[in-house]
Design a protein around this motif. Structure first.
Motif, PDB file in Angstrom:
ATOM      1  N   GLY A 142       0.786  -1.219   0.000  1.00  0.00           N
ATOM      2  CA  GLY A 142       0.000   0.000   0.000  1.00  0.00           C
ATOM      3  C   GLY A 142       0.827   1.282   0.000  1.00  0.00           C
ATOM      4  O   GLY A 142       0.307   2.361  -0.304  1.00  0.00           O
ATOM      5  N   LYS A 143       2.112   1.156   0.325  1.00  0.00           N
ATOM      6  CA  LYS A 143       2.978   2.340   0.319  1.00  0.00           C
ATOM      7  C   LYS A 143       3.483   2.622  -1.106  1.00  0.00           C
ATOM      8  O   LYS A 143       3.496   1.739  -1.958  1.00  0.00           O
ATOM      9  N   ASP A 144       3.909   3.852  -1.329  1.00  0.00           N
ATOM     10  CA  ASP A 144       4.495   4.224  -2.608  1.00  0.00           C
ATOM     11  C   ASP A 144       6.015   4.090  -2.526  1.00  0.00           C
ATOM     12  O   ASP A 144       6.612   4.314  -1.473  1.00  0.00           O
TER      13      ASP A 144
ATOM     14  N   ARG B  80      -0.653   2.117 -11.673  1.00  0.00           N
ATOM     15  CA  ARG B  80       0.084   2.403 -10.433  1.00  0.00           C
ATOM     16  C   ARG B  80       1.551   2.689 -10.725  1.00  0.00           C
ATOM     17  O   ARG B  80       2.271   3.196  -9.870  1.00  0.00           O
TER      18      ARG B  80
ATOM     19  N   GLN C 124       2.940   3.233  -7.110  1.00  0.00           N
ATOM     20  CA  GLN C 124       2.003   3.683  -6.081  1.00  0.00           C
ATOM     21  C   GLN C 124       1.232   2.499  -5.515  1.00  0.00           C
ATOM     22  O   GLN C 124       0.988   1.504  -6.209  1.00  0.00           O
ATOM     23  N   ARG C 125       0.878   2.611  -4.256  1.00  0.00           N
ATOM     24  CA  ARG C 125       0.037   1.592  -3.603  1.00  0.00           C
ATOM     25  C   ARG C 125       0.577   0.193  -3.903  1.00  0.00           C
ATOM     26  O   ARG C 125      -0.106  -0.654  -4.483  1.00  0.00           O
TER      27      ARG C 125
ATOM     28  N   GLN D  15       1.820  -3.551  -4.232  1.00  0.00           N
ATOM     29  CA  GLN D  15       1.212  -4.853  -3.985  1.00  0.00           C
ATOM     30  C   GLN D  15       2.326  -5.897  -3.885  1.00  0.00           C
ATOM     31  O   GLN D  15       3.437  -5.677  -4.397  1.00  0.00           O
TER      32      GLN D  15
END
Lengths: 114, 115
Positions: free
Chosen positions: B16-18, B64, B80-81, B83
């Motif tokens: 979930g972090k970038d 993303r 981004q975000r 997984q």
């Protein structure tokens, strides 16, 4: 159909033997072919390029190209333990906007046993 | 610099972090490529820059993923975000100009682990 296919191996040969690595490609219009060597945890490094049908030799390495069969191979003579690595076949493919990109196979892992 | 430089060399991030991955190509090289290599897999093309323009971004797997290049030199790949399936080695490569007739030089890669 994958664009560049290789046997994933592993391929195991004794020291001093000939290692034969094979690659097929799907785009009949491809003109440029490359073999990269990748040691575990390291980046790929170019070891051979070939553009014309036939054989190209560089030291213990021989690249072979057969465009009619869409087949390119790499032979390593007098294999050494230091040759143990993953060998990646790559072909120049067309990308968006007419640009070129290297398309890689999944690689063949070679182990040379002392 | 003498070769293609990438940073960070290793990155562990939470889902979930970038994340931002940086590539500094060989000086004077106008062509820059990003590839991704998952465990036991070959190199997967992501994006190609010629100068600051990206004529081919067809390999970016989802929205993303984005990349930019400034000053015709340093490039940043942003995920981004993140997984778990983004876990891979991200390899940057550069060449003097395109592929034909030029040698492609790879950096040592940025190893990304998403936990």
């Amino acid at each position: 159909q994958k664009e560049v296919e290789q046997n994933s191996g592993p391929l195991s040969v004794p020291e001093g033997a000939i290692a034969s690595l094979n690659c097929t490609y799907s785009d009949r219009g491809s003109q440029s072919f490359f073999w990269y060597r990748q040691y575990s945890g390291k980046s790929p490094e170019l070891i051979m390029s070939i553009y014309s049908n036939g054989d190209k030799e560089d030291g213990r390495f021989t690249a072979q190209l057969n465009k009619a069969s869409q087949y390119v191979s790499l032979l390593i003579r007098d294999s050494q333990p230091s040759d143990s690595a993953t060998y990646l076949c790559a072909v120049i493919g067309l990308g968006q906007g007419g640009s070129e990109k290297l398309v890689f196979g999944k690689g063949t892992k070679l182990t040379v046993n002392p | 610099g003498a070769g293609v430089s990438q940073s960070p060399s290793n990155k562990v991030t939470e889902k979930g972090k970038d994340v931002e991955l940086r590539c500094d190509p060989i000086s004077g090289h106008t062509a820059l490529y990003w590839y991704r290599q998952s465990l036991g897999q070959g190199l997967e093309f992501l994006i190609y820059f010629q100068g600051n323009s990206a004529p081919d971004k067809s390999g970016l797997p989802s929205d993303r993923f984005s990349a930019e290049r400034t000053g015709g030199s340093v490039s940043t790949l942003t995920i981004q975000r993140t997984q778990q399936e983004d876990s891979a080695v991200y390899l940057c490569a550069s060449s003097r100009s395109g592929i034909s007739g030029n040698t492609i030089y790879f950096g040592e890669g940025s190893w990304l682990t998403v936990v």
